[in-house]
Design an enzyme around this catalytic site. Structure first.
Site, PDB file in Angstrom:
ATOM      1  N   CYS A  82       0.834  -1.201   0.000  1.00  0.00           N
ATOM      2  CA  CYS A  82       0.000   0.000   0.000  1.00  0.00           C
ATOM      3  C   CYS A  82       0.875   1.260   0.000  1.00  0.00           C
ATOM      4  O   CYS A  82       1.616   1.454  -0.947  1.00  0.00           O
ATOM      5  CB  CYS A  82      -1.026  -0.043   1.135  1.00  0.00           C
ATOM      6  SG  CYS A  82      -2.283   1.246   0.972  1.00  0.00           S
ATOM      7  N   HIS A 180      -3.787  -5.030  -0.358  1.00  0.00           N
ATOM      8  CA  HIS A 180      -3.363  -5.452   0.983  1.00  0.00           C
ATOM      9  C   HIS A 180      -3.313  -6.977   1.057  1.00  0.00           C
ATOM     10  O   HIS A 180      -4.351  -7.613   1.255  1.00  0.00           O
ATOM     11  CB  HIS A 180      -4.350  -4.925   2.029  1.00  0.00           C
ATOM     12  CG  HIS A 180      -4.241  -3.458   2.247  1.00  0.00           C
ATOM     13  ND1 HIS A 180      -3.381  -2.907   3.177  1.00  0.00           N
ATOM     14  CD2 HIS A 180      -4.846  -2.421   1.637  1.00  0.00           C
ATOM     15  CE1 HIS A 180      -3.477  -1.598   3.137  1.00  0.00           C
ATOM     16  NE2 HIS A 180      -4.359  -1.270   2.211  1.00  0.00           N
ATOM     17  N   GLU A 182      -2.419  -8.707   3.446  1.00  0.00           N
ATOM     18  CA  GLU A 182      -2.869  -9.110   4.790  1.00  0.00           C
ATOM     19  C   GLU A 182      -4.382  -9.108   4.920  1.00  0.00           C
ATOM     20  O   GLU A 182      -4.913  -9.612   5.910  1.00  0.00           O
ATOM     21  CB  GLU A 182      -2.192  -8.233   5.852  1.00  0.00           C
ATOM     22  CG  GLU A 182      -2.745  -6.831   6.035  1.00  0.00           C
ATOM     23  CD  GLU A 182      -2.313  -5.819   4.967  1.00  0.00           C
ATOM     24  OE1 GLU A 182      -1.721  -6.213   3.946  1.00  0.00           O
ATOM     25  OE2 GLU A 182      -2.598  -4.614   5.173  1.00  0.00           O
TER      26      GLU A 182
END
Ligand code: GLN
Length: 200
Positions: A82, A180, A182
């Protein structure tokens, strides 16, 4: 040791958890230039405004030069996430004009969806479409949340949001992803586990 660079980013611990879930045994959260200089791999996460992230990075004496040496000279595998990806550009135009690390020739500009149904921020799942055969960034669906995007060279994957938007950039031992990992469930964990084994 994998250095997860601490620029006080809100997604630091979710990235740490995802790296561990992907199989990382030896994650050190640090902004210490000495430790960065010895890291086998480096992950730079970032959320929030470009300028604030750049300022946090530059607030630590020697951090930018340690990153530059370890990644650009020694060739340590590097993943930016990001704003951690956006910072690789020469500059960012979020709330003013801010200098990035300048490892990639490009700038980070506001998404323009005027006259379309697309919303800004670009938020949610979207297709990642690689332009070649990158060892880490494969095609699939990933989670995005951003209002600004990289425009410049060495884009290795795009997504579509009122037109093509850079989803990932890469060169040699360096990869940056706008989405992202994650928050991207299986797709993200698979990418992180490939990163953990990557020998560019
Ligand atoms: N998710 C975020 O933190 C947003 C990152 C960045 N400010 C952008 O809008 O592109």
């Amino acid at each position: 040791m994998l250095a997860l660079v601490d620029i006080q980013s809100g997604n630091l611990h979710s990235v740490e958890n995802a790296l561990r879930a992907a199989g990382a045994a030896d994650v050190t959260i640090t902004a210490d230039p000495d430790r960065i200089s010895r890291a086998d791999r480096i992950v730079l996460p970032g959320v929030g405004a470009f300028g604030a992230c750049a300022a946090n990075l530059r607030a630590v004496d020697g951090l930018e030069s340690a990153l530059r040496k370890r990644v650009l000279e020694d060739g340590a595998p590097f993943l930016g996430i990001c704003v951690g990806m956006q910072l690789l550009a020469q500059h960012g135009e979020e709330l003013g004009h801010h200098l990035g690390l300048g490892w990639f020739e490009g700038s980070v500009r506001r998404l323009d969806a005027a006259g379309t149904d697309a919303k800004v921020p670009h938020m949610g799942w979207n297709d990642v479409q690689p332009s070649g055969n990158h060892p880490l960034v494969h095609s699939g669906e990933a989670y995005f949340l951003h209002s600004f995007a990289y425009e410049g060279g060495e884009v290795i994957a795009s997504t579509d949001h009122a037109g093509p938007v850079a989803a990932a950039i890469g060169r040699d031992n360096i990869v940056g992803v706008q989405f992202h990992p994650e928050k991207s469930q299986r797709y993200g964990l698979d990418l992180l586990s490939r990163f953990l084994k990557w020998r560019p």
